[in-house]
Design a protein around this motif. Sequence first.
Motif, PDB file in Angstrom:
ATOM      1  N   PRO A 124       0.795  -1.234   0.000  1.00  0.00           N
ATOM      2  CA  PRO A 124       0.000   0.000   0.000  1.00  0.00           C
ATOM      3  C   PRO A 124       0.827   1.283   0.000  1.00  0.00           C
ATOM      4  N   ALA A 125       2.019   1.244   0.611  1.00  0.00           N
ATOM      5  CA  ALA A 125       2.851   2.455   0.658  1.00  0.00           C
ATOM      6  C   ALA A 125       3.217   2.943  -0.732  1.00  0.00           C
ATOM      7  N   VAL A 126       3.320   2.037  -1.696  1.00  0.00           N
ATOM      8  CA  VAL A 126       3.661   2.443  -3.061  1.00  0.00           C
ATOM      9  C   VAL A 126       2.551   3.313  -3.640  1.00  0.00           C
ATOM     10  N   LYS A 127       1.314   2.864  -3.524  1.00  0.00           N
ATOM     11  CA  LYS A 127       0.201   3.675  -4.029  1.00  0.00           C
ATOM     12  C   LYS A 127       0.121   5.003  -3.281  1.00  0.00           C
ATOM     13  N   ASP A 145       0.445   8.441  -5.205  1.00  0.00           N
ATOM     14  CA  ASP A 145      -0.664   9.386  -5.084  1.00  0.00           C
ATOM     15  C   ASP A 145      -0.184  10.744  -4.578  1.00  0.00           C
ATOM     16  N   LEU A 146       0.747  10.739  -3.612  1.00  0.00           N
ATOM     17  CA  LEU A 146       1.269  12.015  -3.108  1.00  0.00           C
ATOM     18  C   LEU A 146       2.030  12.742  -4.205  1.00  0.00           C
ATOM     19  N   ILE A 147       2.854  12.016  -4.956  1.00  0.00           N
ATOM     20  CA  ILE A 147       3.592  12.644  -6.060  1.00  0.00           C
ATOM     21  C   ILE A 147       2.623  13.299  -7.035  1.00  0.00           C
ATOM     22  N   VAL A 204       1.276   1.913 -11.899  1.00  0.00           N
ATOM     23  CA  VAL A 204       2.234   3.006 -11.678  1.00  0.00           C
ATOM     24  C   VAL A 204       2.377   3.907 -12.906  1.00  0.00           C
ATOM     25  N   LEU A 205       2.799   3.331 -14.026  1.00  0.00           N
ATOM     26  CA  LEU A 205       3.112   4.163 -15.180  1.00  0.00           C
ATOM     27  C   LEU A 205       1.864   4.816 -15.788  1.00  0.00           C
ATOM     28  N   LYS A 206       0.788   4.071 -15.932  1.00  0.00           N
ATOM     29  CA  LYS A 206      -0.416   4.635 -16.550  1.00  0.00           C
ATOM     30  C   LYS A 206      -0.960   5.834 -15.771  1.00  0.00           C
ATOM     31  N   PRO A 207      -1.081   5.766 -14.444  1.00  0.00           N
ATOM     32  CA  PRO A 207      -1.545   6.960 -13.714  1.00  0.00           C
ATOM     33  C   PRO A 207      -0.632   8.167 -13.902  1.00  0.00           C
TER      34      PRO A 207
END
Length: 344
Positions: A58-61, A65-67, A105-108
């Motif tokens: 979850p930390a990755v998302k 999201d913060l970025i 990751v890449l698509k968002p």
Amino acid sequence: MTLHTRRSLLAIAAAGIGNLMLPKALIAIKAEDLPKPDLKLGLFSDINSSYGSTNYIPAVKEGIDLILSKKPDQVICAGDMIAAQKIGLSPAQLDAMWDSFYRQVLKPIRTAGQPFIFSLGNHDASSIKATSGYQFEADRAAAIRFWQPQKEKLGLSYIDSNGFPFYYTALVNNIFWLIWDASSAEISAQQQNWVREQLASPIARKAKLRIALGHLPLRGISRGRDQPGEVLNQANQLQQILENGDIHAYISGHQHAYYPARLGRLDLIQLGAAGSGPRQLLMSNQPPRQSITFLDIYWQQREIVESSYQFPGAKQINWDNLPNSLPSRNGPLMRRLSNRSSIF
């Protein structure tokens, strides 16, 4: 402030005096206290989970999201986007991991419109040599299968992309990016010559800023990773190549710990792991933590302001709580005096 004054302050830090004598302008400042930068860069690294996994913690998302919430002008990844580097993973498994990286990751990032700059890590496409070719040929073939169709969709103006996706140069928002293949400890002599040529080019010389990006660092900073094979070989020679080419900063990952250092004329921006397996810094009792980083660039002031956030919770990391120095096996490494860095 003059260049002489700044170098004097660096000497103060090296003598162990730390931040006691710093002028207020160089004390670490919070991101929310800053004016709007000319450019904002969002940085992350080491998002992979266990071997073969197509899922991210979850930390990755939370970090991505913060970025994206900060609406950066560029997003940068220092490698280990998938969980390969294990003999026996099939092409289908490798492709599934890259497909998952794309979706999650890449698509968002690309949907939000940010250019994406990346280097490949040892878990993406390790360049460790075998008797004939590479030990992880399947990983490198899968990286080509995934990245070649993405090449013209990343929002980059390539200068030299003949070695893409393993090494390439690009010009984005007046920043000259040099990405080398630091997916293992060895940067080949051929690639070192390529780096010299790229940094001597008129485009590189005219850019407002030059930044290098790779997975393995020049110095070890974390427990269990300050050893041969976990840092670049010939580090002093590579440092000199970057300095001679007027590189301002080298961004790296792999150590799974965040530490902003100064080495000679280079800023070392060593990114923490956004994914599994964060590590403690050398000689530090602080617990390991996932993190992502931002660089705010101010052209008129000729400054870069750095801020990092730990997860879960997205709390800004206190610069002054980072160790003043680390006893790296290749020589002591000094933390930069402040999160403000001058572009000389």
